[in-house]
Design a protein around this motif. Structure first.
Motif, mmCIF file in Angstrom:
data_model
loop_
_atom_site.group_PDB
_atom_site.id
_atom_site.type_symbol
_atom_site.label_atom_id
_atom_site.label_comp_id
_atom_site.label_asym_id
_atom_site.label_seq_id
_atom_site.Cartn_x
_atom_site.Cartn_y
_atom_site.Cartn_z
ATOM 1 N N SER A 200 0.817 -1.208 0.000
ATOM 2 C CA SER A 200 0.000 0.000 0.000
ATOM 3 C C SER A 200 0.852 1.260 0.000
ATOM 4 N N ILE A 201 1.958 1.243 0.756
ATOM 5 C CA ILE A 201 2.857 2.401 0.779
ATOM 6 C C ILE A 201 3.477 2.625 -0.597
ATOM 7 N N ILE A 202 3.887 1.543 -1.244
ATOM 8 C CA ILE A 202 4.471 1.672 -2.584
ATOM 9 C C ILE A 202 3.428 2.205 -3.569
ATOM 10 N N GLU A 203 2.239 1.640 -3.539
ATOM 11 C CA GLU A 203 1.189 2.042 -4.481
ATOM 12 C C GLU A 203 0.739 3.474 -4.262
ATOM 13 N N THR A 204 0.659 3.906 -3.000
ATOM 14 C CA THR A 204 0.073 5.206 -2.687
ATOM 15 C C THR A 204 1.094 6.330 -2.658
ATOM 16 N N TRP A 205 2.247 6.093 -2.057
ATOM 17 C CA TRP A 205 3.218 7.164 -1.831
ATOM 18 C C TRP A 205 4.484 7.033 -2.673
ATOM 19 N N VAL A 206 5.038 5.845 -2.771
ATOM 20 C CA VAL A 206 6.329 5.665 -3.433
ATOM 21 C C VAL A 206 6.189 5.623 -4.942
ATOM 22 N N LYS A 207 5.206 4.886 -5.413
ATOM 23 C CA LYS A 207 4.945 4.692 -6.845
ATOM 24 C C LYS A 207 6.206 4.170 -7.547
ATOM 25 N N ASP A 208 6.688 4.853 -8.573
ATOM 26 C CA ASP A 208 7.840 4.348 -9.337
ATOM 27 C C ASP A 208 9.186 4.774 -8.756
ATOM 28 N N ASP A 209 9.174 5.632 -7.764
ATOM 29 C CA ASP A 209 10.424 6.143 -7.198
ATOM 30 C C ASP A 209 10.796 5.317 -5.966
ATOM 31 N N LEU A 210 11.289 4.105 -6.195
ATOM 32 C CA LEU A 210 11.556 3.177 -5.096
ATOM 33 C C LEU A 210 12.613 3.698 -4.119
ATOM 34 N N ALA A 211 13.444 4.618 -4.570
ATOM 35 C CA ALA A 211 14.469 5.170 -3.674
ATOM 36 C C ALA A 211 13.831 5.886 -2.485
ATOM 37 N N THR A 212 12.626 6.394 -2.662
ATOM 38 C CA THR A 212 11.968 7.125 -1.571
ATOM 39 C C THR A 212 11.392 6.187 -0.514
ATOM 40 N N LEU A 213 11.458 4.885 -0.748
ATOM 41 C CA LEU A 213 10.947 3.930 0.239
ATOM 42 C C LEU A 213 11.695 4.070 1.563
ATOM 43 N N VAL A 214 12.932 4.539 1.503
ATOM 44 C CA VAL A 214 13.725 4.722 2.714
ATOM 45 C C VAL A 214 13.057 5.723 3.663
ATOM 46 N N ASP A 215 12.246 6.632 3.122
ATOM 47 C CA ASP A 215 11.561 7.622 3.954
ATOM 48 C C ASP A 215 10.521 6.991 4.870
ATOM 49 N N TYR A 216 10.144 5.749 4.591
ATOM 50 C CA TYR A 216 9.068 5.110 5.338
ATOM 51 C C TYR A 216 9.566 3.917 6.157
ATOM 52 N N LEU A 217 10.875 3.890 6.436
ATOM 53 C CA LEU A 217 11.423 2.766 7.190
ATOM 54 C C LEU A 217 10.830 2.675 8.592
ATOM 55 N N ASP A 218 10.626 3.806 9.254
ATOM 56 C CA ASP A 218 10.020 3.765 10.583
ATOM 57 C C ASP A 218 8.613 3.187 10.524
ATOM 58 N N ASP A 219 7.850 3.617 9.521
ATOM 59 C CA ASP A 219 6.477 3.113 9.371
ATOM 60 C C ASP A 219 6.459 1.610 9.120
ATOM 61 N N LEU A 220 7.455 1.133 8.390
ATOM 62 C CA LEU A 220 7.481 -0.278 8.004
ATOM 63 C C LEU A 220 8.122 -1.182 9.052
ATOM 64 N N ILE A 221 9.144 -0.695 9.736
ATOM 65 C CA ILE A 221 9.929 -1.553 10.629
ATOM 66 C C ILE A 221 9.746 -1.180 12.104
ATOM 67 N N LEU A 222 9.888 0.107 12.415
ATOM 68 C CA LEU A 222 9.796 0.525 13.813
ATOM 69 C C LEU A 222 8.368 0.431 14.340
ATOM 70 N N ALA A 223 7.401 0.843 13.533
ATOM 71 C CA ALA A 223 6.002 0.893 13.994
ATOM 72 C C ALA A 223 5.500 -0.451 14.528
ATOM 73 N N PRO A 224 5.606 -1.537 13.755
ATOM 74 C CA PRO A 224 5.088 -2.803 14.301
ATOM 75 C C PRO A 224 5.805 -3.245 15.564
ATOM 76 N N ARG A 225 7.093 -2.956 15.671
ATOM 77 C CA ARG A 225 7.826 -3.301 16.892
ATOM 78 C C ARG A 225 7.271 -2.534 18.086
ATOM 79 N N ARG A 226 7.012 -1.259 17.897
ATOM 80 C CA ARG A 226 6.500 -0.449 19.010
ATOM 81 C C ARG A 226 5.070 -0.840 19.375
ATOM 82 N N LEU A 227 4.279 -1.152 18.388
ATOM 83 C CA LEU A 227 2.912 -1.585 18.664
ATOM 84 C C LEU A 227 2.917 -2.884 19.459
#
Length: 240
Positions: free
Chosen positions: A142-169
Motif C-alpha cells: 500500500s505504501i508503494i502504491e500510494t506514496w512511493v509509486k515508481d520512485d523506489l528510492a523514496t521507500l527509505v523515507d518510510y522505514l520507521d512506518d514499516l519496521i519501527l512501527a510494528p515493533r512499538r505496537l
C-alpha cells in the motif's frame, strides 16, 4: 480533573500508516457517542518536547528539552509536573471537540502516535487504546502504491512506518495492562466485520449500532488527512 481519570473520554487508535486505520475510524464514527476528525496529530509536538529528540526544528530541540528541565527545577517542579500540565492542555482540546460535535468521547486516530504510545498511556491513565495490525506485506504494498509509486528510492523515507512501527505496537501490547488496549487485525475486520465491531464496542463500553459496520458517506471534504483512495472504492471493509 483527577489525574487518574485523565483521558476517560478519549480513545486512541494507533497503527502503521496504510494499515486500514481510516476505515476503522470511519466505522467507529458511526457511533452516536464518538466524536472524531481525520488525523489530529496534536499530541506529537508536546510529547516530543518531553522526549527532546526526534523532531525537526529550526532550533536545537535537544537543548530545548534540557532548558525545559532546568526551568522546571528553578520552579520547584520536574518533568512529571510538565507531563500532567501537557495532558491537561491536550484534554482541554479533546473536550472542546467533544462539546462542539455534541458527543461523549473523542477518537484520536493518528497512526504515528506509535512513536509516543507509552507516554500517552502515562499522561492519560484512563484512556483506551485500539491497536490495529495488518499484514506487513500488505502495508508495504500500500505504501508503494500510494506514496512511493515508481520512485523506489523514496521507500527509505518510510522505514520507521514499516519496521519501527510494528515493533512499538507489539511492545506496547506486551508491556501494557490488558484492560488498557484492544488489538484488532485489518484482515479480521474484513472477514468478520460485525463480530469485530461488537468486540470493539464491548471494550469501549459503548452501544453497538448497525451503521458502524460500514463507512459510506462519512469521509467528506472536511477530512484533509487519512486514506482517500481505498475508502472511496467501497462502502464496507474489503481486502484491498
Amino acid at each position: 480533573m483527577n489525574h487518574q481519570r485523565q483521558g476517560e473520554n478519549i480513545i486512541f487508535l494507533v497503527s502503521q500508516p496504510r494499515a486500514g486505520s481510516t476505515m476503522l475510524q470511519l466505522m467507529l464514527s458511526g457511533s452516536t457517542d464518538i466524536a472524531t476528525t481525520s488525523e489530529p496529530w496534536i499530541a506529537l509536538h508536546p510529547a516530543f518536547q518531553l522526549i527532546g529528540r526526534g523532531q525537526d526544528a529550526i532550533y536545537d530541540s535537544w537543548l530545548s528539552q534540557r532548558a525545559l528541565t532546568e526551568f522546571l527545577k528553578a520552579s520547584g517542579e520536574d518533568l512529571q509536573f510538565y507531563k500532567q500540565q501537557t495532558a491537561a492542555f491536550l484534554q482541554s482540546l479533546y473536550d472542546k471537540a467533544i462539546f462542539y460535535q455534541n458527543k461523549k468521547r473523542f477518537l484520536d486516530k493518528t497512526p504515528r502516535y506509535y512513536y509516543i504510545l507509552e507516554l500517552l498511556a502515562e499522561m492519560f491513565p484512563a484512556a483506551k487504546f485500539i491497536i490495529l495490525f495488518r499484514n506487513p506485506l500488505a502495508v508495504l504494498d500500500s505504501i508503494i502504491e500510494t506514496w512511493v509509486k515508481d520512485d523506489l528510492a523514496t521507500l527509505v523515507d518510510y522505514l520507521d512506518d514499516l519496521i519501527l512501527a510494528p515493533r512499538r505496537l507489539l511492545s506496547f501490547v506486551k508491556n501494557t495492562r490488558t484492560d488498557r488496549w484492544l488489538s484488532v487485525r485489518y484482515e479480521d475486520i474484513v472477514m468478520e466485520t460485525e463480530e469485530i465491531v461488537k468486540k470493539v464496542c464491548i471494550f469501549l463500553d459503548i452501544r453497538f449500532e448497525e451503521q458502524m459496520c460500514h463507512y459510506y458517506g462519512r469521509f467528506n471534504s472536511s477530512w484533509k488527512f487519512g486514506d482517500r483512495n481505498g475508502i472511496s472504492r467501497s462502502r464496507v471493509p474489503t481486502p484491498q
